[in-house]
Design a protein around this motif. Structure first.
Motif, PDB file in Angstrom:
ATOM      1  N   VAL A 142       1.749  -3.066 -16.645  1.00 32.58           N
ATOM      2  CA  VAL A 142       1.169  -2.019 -17.487  1.00 32.58           C
ATOM      3  C   VAL A 142       1.699  -0.647 -17.087  1.00 32.58           C
ATOM      4  N   LEU A 143       1.840  -0.410 -15.811  1.00 36.00           N
ATOM      5  CA  LEU A 143       2.361   0.873 -15.349  1.00 36.00           C
ATOM      6  C   LEU A 143       3.737   1.169 -15.928  1.00 36.00           C
ATOM      7  N   GLN A 144       4.548   0.143 -16.081  1.00 36.80           N
ATOM      8  CA  GLN A 144       5.926   0.351 -16.506  1.00 36.80           C
ATOM      9  C   GLN A 144       6.107   0.292 -18.017  1.00 36.80           C
ATOM     10  N   LEU A 145       5.042  -0.080 -18.722  1.00 34.11           N
ATOM     11  CA  LEU A 145       5.118  -0.059 -20.182  1.00 34.11           C
ATOM     12  C   LEU A 145       4.950   1.347 -20.733  1.00 34.11           C
ATOM     13  N   ARG A 146       4.206   2.190 -20.032  1.00 33.92           N
ATOM     14  CA  ARG A 146       4.068   3.589 -20.427  1.00 33.92           C
ATOM     15  C   ARG A 146       4.039   4.423 -19.160  1.00 33.92           C
ATOM     16  N   VAL A 147       5.061   5.228 -18.947  1.00 30.51           N
ATOM     17  CA  VAL A 147       5.172   6.024 -17.724  1.00 30.51           C
ATOM     18  C   VAL A 147       4.945   7.484 -18.064  1.00 30.51           C
ATOM     19  N   MET A 148       4.089   8.142 -17.288  1.00 26.79           N
ATOM     20  CA  MET A 148       3.852   9.568 -17.434  1.00 26.79           C
ATOM     21  C   MET A 148       4.194  10.281 -16.132  1.00 26.79           C
ATOM     22  N   PRO A 149       4.443  11.583 -16.203  1.00 23.56           N
ATOM     23  CA  PRO A 149       4.819  12.310 -14.980  1.00 23.56           C
ATOM     24  C   PRO A 149       3.771  12.274 -13.883  1.00 23.56           C
ATOM     25  N   LEU A 150       2.481  12.169 -14.246  1.00 22.49           N
ATOM     26  CA  LEU A 150       1.431  12.107 -13.230  1.00 22.49           C
ATOM     27  C   LEU A 150       0.417  11.037 -13.614  1.00 22.49           C
ATOM     28  N   THR A 151       0.195  10.099 -12.704  1.00 23.61           N
ATOM     29  CA  THR A 151      -0.753   9.007 -12.906  1.00 23.61           C
ATOM     30  C   THR A 151      -1.674   8.921 -11.697  1.00 23.61           C
ATOM     31  N   VAL A 152      -2.946   8.672 -11.952  1.00 27.25           N
ATOM     32  CA  VAL A 152      -3.928   8.423 -10.890  1.00 27.25           C
ATOM     33  C   VAL A 152      -4.388   6.973 -11.005  1.00 27.25           C
ATOM     34  N   LEU A 153      -4.293   6.222  -9.925  1.00 23.99           N
ATOM     35  CA  LEU A 153      -4.836   4.862  -9.851  1.00 23.99           C
ATOM     36  C   LEU A 153      -6.017   4.881  -8.897  1.00 23.99           C
ATOM     37  N   MET A 154      -7.126   4.288  -9.332  1.00 21.54           N
ATOM     38  CA  MET A 154      -8.305   4.309  -8.472  1.00 21.54           C
ATOM     39  C   MET A 154      -9.279   3.217  -8.861  1.00 21.54           C
ATOM     40  N   GLY A 155     -10.157   2.911  -7.922  1.00 17.67           N
ATOM     41  CA  GLY A 155     -11.178   1.912  -8.176  1.00 17.67           C
ATOM     42  C   GLY A 155     -11.547   1.155  -6.917  1.00 17.67           C
ATOM     43  N   ASP A 156     -12.315   0.096  -7.135  1.00 10.68           N
ATOM     44  CA  ASP A 156     -12.693  -0.824  -6.069  1.00 10.68           C
ATOM     45  C   ASP A 156     -11.701  -1.987  -6.129  1.00 10.68           C
ATOM     46  N   PHE A 157     -10.735  -1.993  -5.219  1.00 11.12           N
ATOM     47  CA  PHE A 157      -9.665  -2.990  -5.244  1.00 11.12           C
ATOM     48  C   PHE A 157     -10.019  -4.250  -4.449  1.00 11.12           C
ATOM     49  N   ASN A 158     -11.105  -4.221  -3.690  1.00 12.30           N
ATOM     50  CA  ASN A 158     -11.518  -5.382  -2.896  1.00 12.30           C
ATOM     51  C   ASN A 158     -10.418  -5.870  -1.964  1.00 12.30           C
ATOM     52  N   VAL A 159      -9.531  -4.992  -1.571  1.00 10.43           N
ATOM     53  CA  VAL A 159      -8.398  -5.338  -0.716  1.00 10.43           C
ATOM     54  C   VAL A 159      -8.605  -4.678   0.649  1.00 10.43           C
ATOM     55  N   PHE A 160      -8.434  -5.437   1.714  1.00 10.94           N
ATOM     56  CA  PHE A 160      -8.548  -4.854   3.046  1.00 10.94           C
ATOM     57  C   PHE A 160      -7.696  -5.660   4.015  1.00 10.94           C
ATOM     58  N   GLY A 161      -7.537  -5.145   5.217  1.00  6.04           N
ATOM     59  CA  GLY A 161      -6.744  -5.841   6.228  1.00  6.04           C
ATOM     60  C   GLY A 161      -5.277  -5.941   5.831  1.00  6.04           C
ATOM     61  N   ARG A 162      -4.647  -7.025   6.225  1.00  7.23           N
ATOM     62  CA  ARG A 162      -3.215  -7.185   5.987  1.00  7.23           C
ATOM     63  C   ARG A 162      -2.870  -7.284   4.506  1.00  7.23           C
ATOM     64  N   GLU A 163      -3.839  -7.688   3.713  1.00  3.04           N
ATOM     65  CA  GLU A 163      -3.584  -7.842   2.275  1.00  3.04           C
ATOM     66  C   GLU A 163      -3.248  -6.525   1.603  1.00  3.04           C
ATOM     67  N   ARG A 164      -3.602  -5.402   2.220  1.00  2.00           N
ATOM     68  CA  ARG A 164      -3.431  -4.107   1.548  1.00  2.00           C
ATOM     69  C   ARG A 164      -1.985  -3.790   1.203  1.00  2.00           C
ATOM     70  N   LYS A 165      -1.033  -4.455   1.839  1.00  2.00           N
ATOM     71  CA  LYS A 165       0.367  -4.177   1.530  1.00  2.00           C
ATOM     72  C   LYS A 165       0.727  -4.565   0.099  1.00  2.00           C
ATOM     73  N   VAL A 166      -0.060  -5.457  -0.543  1.00  2.00           N
ATOM     74  CA  VAL A 166       0.243  -5.843  -1.926  1.00  2.00           C
ATOM     75  C   VAL A 166       0.063  -4.657  -2.868  1.00  2.00           C
ATOM     76  N   LEU A 167      -0.707  -3.668  -2.459  1.00  2.00           N
ATOM     77  CA  LEU A 167      -0.933  -2.506  -3.318  1.00  2.00           C
ATOM     78  C   LEU A 167       0.322  -1.656  -3.490  1.00  2.00           C
ATOM     79  N   ARG A 168       1.330  -1.879  -2.640  1.00  2.00           N
ATOM     80  CA  ARG A 168       2.598  -1.152  -2.811  1.00  2.00           C
ATOM     81  C   ARG A 168       3.267  -1.527  -4.126  1.00  2.00           C
ATOM     82  N   ARG A 169       2.951  -2.726  -4.659  1.00  2.00           N
ATOM     83  CA  ARG A 169       3.529  -3.138  -5.947  1.00  2.00           C
ATOM     84  C   ARG A 169       3.109  -2.200  -7.076  1.00  2.00           C
TER      85      ARG A 169
END
Length: 264
Positions: A142-169
């Motif tokens: 979805v991010l790459q279907l419409r790109v704007m100069p400034l985007t904010v991503l936020m929320g409850d991602f339920n990600v913690f510990g070593r799994e957090r590296k997946v958020l780099r995607r």
């Protein structure tokens, strides 16, 4: 150019750690935050002032509102919501329900601010790691279907510990700051996240911990200040990816479009 104040907050249906249902108390926390844009999770489940919780908050705060609601509980809606002091335009509801366990979604919106328009993606990811990985792939598309100069991503991602590296995607900075927001009385986990694309536009990020916020929900809010310098007056498509977003995997947009068509 003054910074924008942006918040993400899982309000737990306005049920506090004392097990009391109190939308007025949740409203008081939102007034403490005094944000330009607010992403809420777990909105609804119980009525507020005879109607939906998000309508109550929008009216009391004098803000625009959209809902990304995906469940009904006790005859009222339940899910994500977005509040903004400016108008909210070009709103899409992203279906992230990748399993039968629970429906999930994200709000994809263009928000008008005093400094121009910016894109906001607000979400609440699933409880299972395998579901979260698939949901993150869908958000990357979805991010790459419409790109704007400034985007904010936020929320409850339920990600913690070593799994957090997946958020780099989906453009999360490396390293991610450790901001423990859950559980609110004695925070141990950084489940709630907020970042910008480009990453450099995030000026500050903190947990909002006050006597009121500690009891109002099982999560603490995150509050950020954002440099809006690259926000455009009008939302336009761009061929350039903002800094911080990985190069697209070619299959992701096509896979997302096929999945969305099949789910309709």
């Amino acid at each position: 150019m003054p910074p924008l104040r942006v918040v993400t907050y899982n309000i737990h249906s306005c049920v506090g750690n004392d097990r009391k249902y109190d939308p007025a108390r949740t409203l008081a926390v939102l007034k403490e935050l005094d944000a330009d844009i607010i992403a809420l999770q777990e909105v609804g489940g119980y009525p507020a002032d005879g109607g939906e919780q998000i309508d109550f908050f929008a009216e009391q705060l004098g803000m625009s509102a959209v809902s990304g609601l995906h469940l009904r509980r006790r005859r009222v809606q339940f899910g994500n919501a977005l509040l903004a002091k400016g108008e909210i335009h070009v709103t899409d509801q992203i279906n992230l329900s990748v399993s039968r366990l629970e429906p999930r979604s994200a709000i994809d919106a263009v928000v008008e601010t005093r400094n121009g328009n910016l894109r906001v993606i607000a979400t609440h990811l699933g409880l299972l790691p395998r579901d979260r990985r698939r949901q993150i792939d869908l958000l990357a598309a979805v991010l790459q279907l419409r790109v704007m100069p400034l985007t904010v991503l936020m929320g409850d991602f339920n990600v913690f510990g070593r799994e957090r590296k997946v958020l780099r995607r989906i453009g999360a900075p490396h390293p991610l700051p450790v901001l423990r927001s859950f559980p609110s009385r004695r925070p141990l986990m950084s489940l709630d996240r907020l970042w910008t694309l480009p990453n450099a536009n995030l000026l500050s990020l903190a947990v909002h911990r006050t006597p009121l916020s500690v009891v109002a929900s099982d999560h603490l809010p995150l509050i950020a200040e954002i440099d809006p310098a690259v926000a455009e007056v009008a939302a336009e498509d761009s061929d350039d990816l903002p800094a911080g977003l990985p190069e697209p995997a070619e299959a992701w947009p096509a896979r997302y479009l096929r999945w969305r068509k099949a789910s309709q």
